[in-house]
Design a protein around this motif. Sequence first.
Motif, short mmCIF file in Angstrom:
data_model
loop_
_atom_site.label_atom_id
_atom_site.label_comp_id
_atom_site.label_asym_id
_atom_site.label_seq_id
_atom_site.Cartn_x
_atom_site.Cartn_y
_atom_site.Cartn_z
N UNK A 112 -44.51 -101.42 12.82
CA UNK A 112 -43.37 -102.24 13.22
C UNK A 112 -42.67 -101.86 14.50
N UNK A 113 -43.33 -101.06 15.38
CA UNK A 113 -42.71 -100.75 16.66
C UNK A 113 -43.51 -101.33 17.81
N UNK A 114 -42.80 -101.74 18.87
CA UNK A 114 -43.51 -102.23 20.05
C UNK A 114 -42.52 -102.35 21.20
N UNK A 115 -43.02 -102.34 22.44
CA UNK A 115 -42.18 -102.62 23.60
C UNK A 115 -42.29 -104.11 23.94
N UNK A 147 -34.24 -93.76 25.38
CA UNK A 147 -34.92 -93.81 24.08
C UNK A 147 -35.38 -95.21 23.72
N UNK A 148 -34.78 -96.25 24.37
CA UNK A 148 -35.22 -97.62 24.10
C UNK A 148 -35.85 -98.30 25.30
N UNK A 149 -35.45 -97.92 26.49
CA UNK A 149 -35.87 -98.69 27.66
C UNK A 149 -36.99 -98.00 28.44
N UNK A 150 -37.81 -98.82 29.06
CA UNK A 150 -38.89 -98.31 29.91
C UNK A 150 -38.93 -99.22 31.13
N UNK A 151 -38.69 -98.63 32.30
CA UNK A 151 -38.52 -99.38 33.54
C UNK A 151 -39.72 -99.06 34.43
N UNK A 152 -40.54 -100.08 34.74
CA UNK A 152 -41.78 -99.81 35.46
C UNK A 152 -41.89 -100.67 36.70
N UNK A 153 -42.73 -100.22 37.61
CA UNK A 153 -42.99 -100.95 38.84
C UNK A 153 -44.50 -101.00 39.07
N UNK A 194 -41.56 -105.69 39.04
CA UNK A 194 -40.68 -104.71 38.44
C UNK A 194 -40.35 -105.24 37.04
N UNK A 195 -40.52 -104.39 36.04
CA UNK A 195 -40.30 -104.87 34.67
C UNK A 195 -39.42 -103.91 33.89
N UNK A 196 -38.58 -104.49 33.05
CA UNK A 196 -37.81 -103.70 32.10
C UNK A 196 -38.35 -104.02 30.70
N UNK A 197 -38.79 -102.98 30.00
CA UNK A 197 -39.28 -103.14 28.64
C UNK A 197 -38.29 -102.53 27.67
N UNK A 198 -38.21 -103.12 26.51
CA UNK A 198 -37.28 -102.65 25.49
C UNK A 198 -38.06 -102.37 24.22
N UNK A 199 -37.83 -101.18 23.64
CA UNK A 199 -38.53 -100.86 22.41
C UNK A 199 -37.83 -101.57 21.25
N UNK A 200 -38.64 -102.24 20.40
CA UNK A 200 -38.10 -103.10 19.36
C UNK A 200 -38.70 -102.70 18.01
N UNK A 201 -37.85 -102.71 17.01
CA UNK A 201 -38.33 -102.61 15.63
C UNK A 201 -38.70 -104.02 15.20
N UNK A 202 -40.00 -104.29 15.11
CA UNK A 202 -40.42 -105.69 14.90
C UNK A 202 -40.12 -106.17 13.49
N UNK A 203 -39.77 -105.25 12.59
CA UNK A 203 -39.41 -105.72 11.24
C UNK A 203 -38.00 -106.32 11.24
N UNK A 204 -37.11 -105.81 12.12
CA UNK A 204 -35.75 -106.37 12.19
C UNK A 204 -35.58 -107.28 13.41
N UNK A 205 -36.49 -107.15 14.41
CA UNK A 205 -36.34 -107.93 15.64
C UNK A 205 -35.29 -107.36 16.58
N UNK A 206 -34.79 -106.14 16.30
CA UNK A 206 -33.74 -105.56 17.15
C UNK A 206 -34.26 -104.37 17.93
N UNK A 207 -33.58 -104.12 19.06
CA UNK A 207 -33.89 -102.93 19.85
C UNK A 207 -33.71 -101.69 18.98
N UNK A 208 -34.63 -100.73 19.13
CA UNK A 208 -34.57 -99.51 18.31
C UNK A 208 -35.28 -98.41 19.08
#
Lengths: 467, 467
Positions: free
Chosen positions: B365-368, B398-404, B420-434
């Motif tokens: 249940x985790x993904x960026x 702990x949640x964000x990943x900023x890449x170029x 340039x991308x901002x990725x956010x780690x999400x708990x896919x079971x709740x749909x919220x950033x985690x």
Amino acid sequence: MIGAGWAARFVLNGCDVRLYDPKPDAARVVAEVLENARSAYEQLTLAPLPAEGSLTLVDSLEEAVEGVDLVQESAPERLELKRDLLAAADRAADPDTLVCSSTSGLRPTELQREMRRPERFLVAHPFNPVYLLPLVELCGGARTAPDAVEQARNAFASVGMHPLVVRTEIDGFLADRLLEALWREALWLVRDEVATTAEIDDAIRYGAGLRWAFMGGEDGMRHFLRQFGPALAWPWTKLTDVPELTDELVEAIATQSDEQAGGTSVRELERLRDRVLVRFLQALRVEETGAGATLAAWERGLLVAGSPAETNGDAPLELHRRRVPADWIDYNGHVHESRYLQLFAEATDALLGGLGIDREYLAVGGSYFTVETHLSHLRQLEAGDRVHVTTQVLGSDEKRLHVFHVLFRDGEPEPLATAEQMLLHVDTTTGRAAPARDDLRRRVEELTRRHASVPRPERAGRAVGSR
Amino acid sequence: MIGAGWAARFVLNGCDVRLYDPKPDAARVVAEVLENARSAYEQLTLAPLPAEGSLTLVDSLEEAVEGVDLVQESAPERLELKRDLLAAADRAADPDTLVCSSTSGLRPTELQREMRRPERFLVAHPFNPVYLLPLVELCGGARTAPDAVEQARNAFASVGMHPLVVRTEIDGFLADRLLEALWREALWLVRDEVATTAEIDDAIRYGAGLRWAFMGGEDGMRHFLRQFGPALAWPWTKLTDVPELTDELVEAIATQSDEQAGGTSVRELERLRDRVLVRFLQALRVEETGAGATLAAWERGLLVAGSPAETNGDAPLELHRRRVPADWIDYNGHVHESRYLQLFAEATDALLGGLGIDREYLAVGGSYFTVETHLSHLRQLEAGDRVHVTTQVLGSDEKRLHVFHVLFRDGEPEPLATAEQMLLHVDTTTGRAAPARDDLRRRVEELTRRHASVPRPERAGRAVGSR
């Protein structure tokens, strides 16, 4: 099914249809087929489809054919029945109406025997699903006028089909002669318990069947001669005889078929069939080969006939609507991020089309190119969502066009994503930025001025990571 | 062609191949086929292909078969020739080597007659192009051991094929029995001047041929019975006899075939065939039906076997390379803008894979997710370009990943585009950033620290329209 498929193809190509079918569930079946066809066409093309024609179910054959341009008979394959229906249609229709039969095997000379105007009759044999498969075999009888065949060829081509004129009248025409030979051999293999129906299907669909949709490369008669020529004299097949359809054989085949379907409903299998066919047609269109060339020609016709972009007062334009197809889902179960940009780029294309960037403008060497995009992903798309994009012009000069798109799920106020884009007008002959042509420039200025009073979007001008 | 196709499939699946072919142009043909196969595989899948196996052309049959796991004989279809070759291979190979024949019609019982270890022999009949079509018919002879068939089934499945075991030994097995029936009927139509070879091809490829690649919907035996059952008794076909291949008939077919090809070379037709097949296979994979299910299973195997992302010291990572396929070209003649984002998203996927986001991580249940992207288009991609993407981590918490990402054409220093991308780690079971899981978080931190010393890209932090 064939009649409903014809109705769907004609309606989606903007023709008004009157449908007569005495079966009690005709209305339900045609509505289901039309819904499947709509969904397939949404995924088939981004060209602007014409406004749908009307579909009216009527209570008599006479009401159906009166005053129409084309009659398409699709009754069961019984000679007497078809002959009577065609004669009745001929009596009720206008003298210059074209009368066609969907028969897959009966000879047109036999069918036209009772008609008063046999010269206006021919066979137009389609393939299921009629709204997706382009082939229609045209075959006139002894008394068919050559110009009726020509007229039919043009009519069917205009609704995206590939008319194949069968020059010699034979039972089964061309396609079903070939199909029957294949199936007859399959029937022997099942009867002799050499293979099950599932094994026979696999022997086709994992191998040569993958090539029959385009007959490319070494397919075709010359290769066949090289590979099979000498073997034709070998006693491989049992084609010298027709297997008797005993109750046992019919039962064995029915049982094996049911096992293959594995409980999937016929409608579900049809939707799967349509999704795969749509992707095949698109794959062939990229190469403009076979049925893909037919699709490309049809789309070019739609683009020429397409309506200019709608305007929406001084509010952002609503230029692009579509449904999210199932194959946009990535390995996470979500719509891939590049598809969001695809939706926005489609909205940009609609904007440019509405501003007058057409085939002619492109041909003389001018176009807008995207030089920068800022995307914000706010909420997730799901497969099957119906979405639309609103488009606001933030600014422009003689070369630049600055736009802001917002993606919405239909009926919801919260946006799913936004895109800010800078476009640059380019002289494609030199590859350098160059001013837009005067008429285009005037339309861009007018739209920029109208949108100046629209509030600037909150996310405009934002850099990645800023708050 | 068949032998070269086998070599290409095995080499691209990481198997070492020794090839013996006495023809003087064998080296050239196999090199051409391997190059076509490489190009097809690049477009076929994004799964990590194994390192290519070696391909060695040797000077004798004995040298080819000594010490190998599997021998695949693909000589011309002459019983005596094949029998001699198979017996010689049997003598030179190890006792537990599997010996297979590519024959399309000769019976395995006849072929294995002179072998010392006939129990290790079976027919493995493939379809051209062998590196793309998944079907391989397996058929043992009277003296074949059942476990040899099982072993062959596993071996061919592991290189992405669909083994179909033919349970009853008949001439032509299943596929060519069906093909021959079709072609025999076609031959009659040409001989009787009912249709040309082009018209026959069209009767297939614009209609039912589009469905034979998957046999979906109402295809299959049950539908056939309903539609054709009664007609089987009609005297449609002339299948009761074999048309004589007179010089006139052969000449007529050859001439008609040449007209169809219209001067296109065989190699060119083969490349077109491969491009279309690749798209068909991908279309079927989306639905995981037919040959698409075979492809999906093969890809899952590749993903499990795939190597972790390469590291590149303290410089930006080079995670993604590919060739721009021909179908990325839009109506302007350019690569569509959404494809640039697709390339960058593929690089992001490679980064996440390298950081340890695997099937297991996704399953719990985790993904960026990408929340923002800024794209700059600097120069244009062309079809066929070989490109790579470099990836630099600009920051993380702990949640964000900023890449170029920067996209380059191979061998050129000037970038084509940046993202340039901002990725956010999400708990896919709740749909919220985690927060990311600890082990993932540690790898992200380590990479961020290493990249802290890399100069910050000039275009980072840029908003649309800023200078």
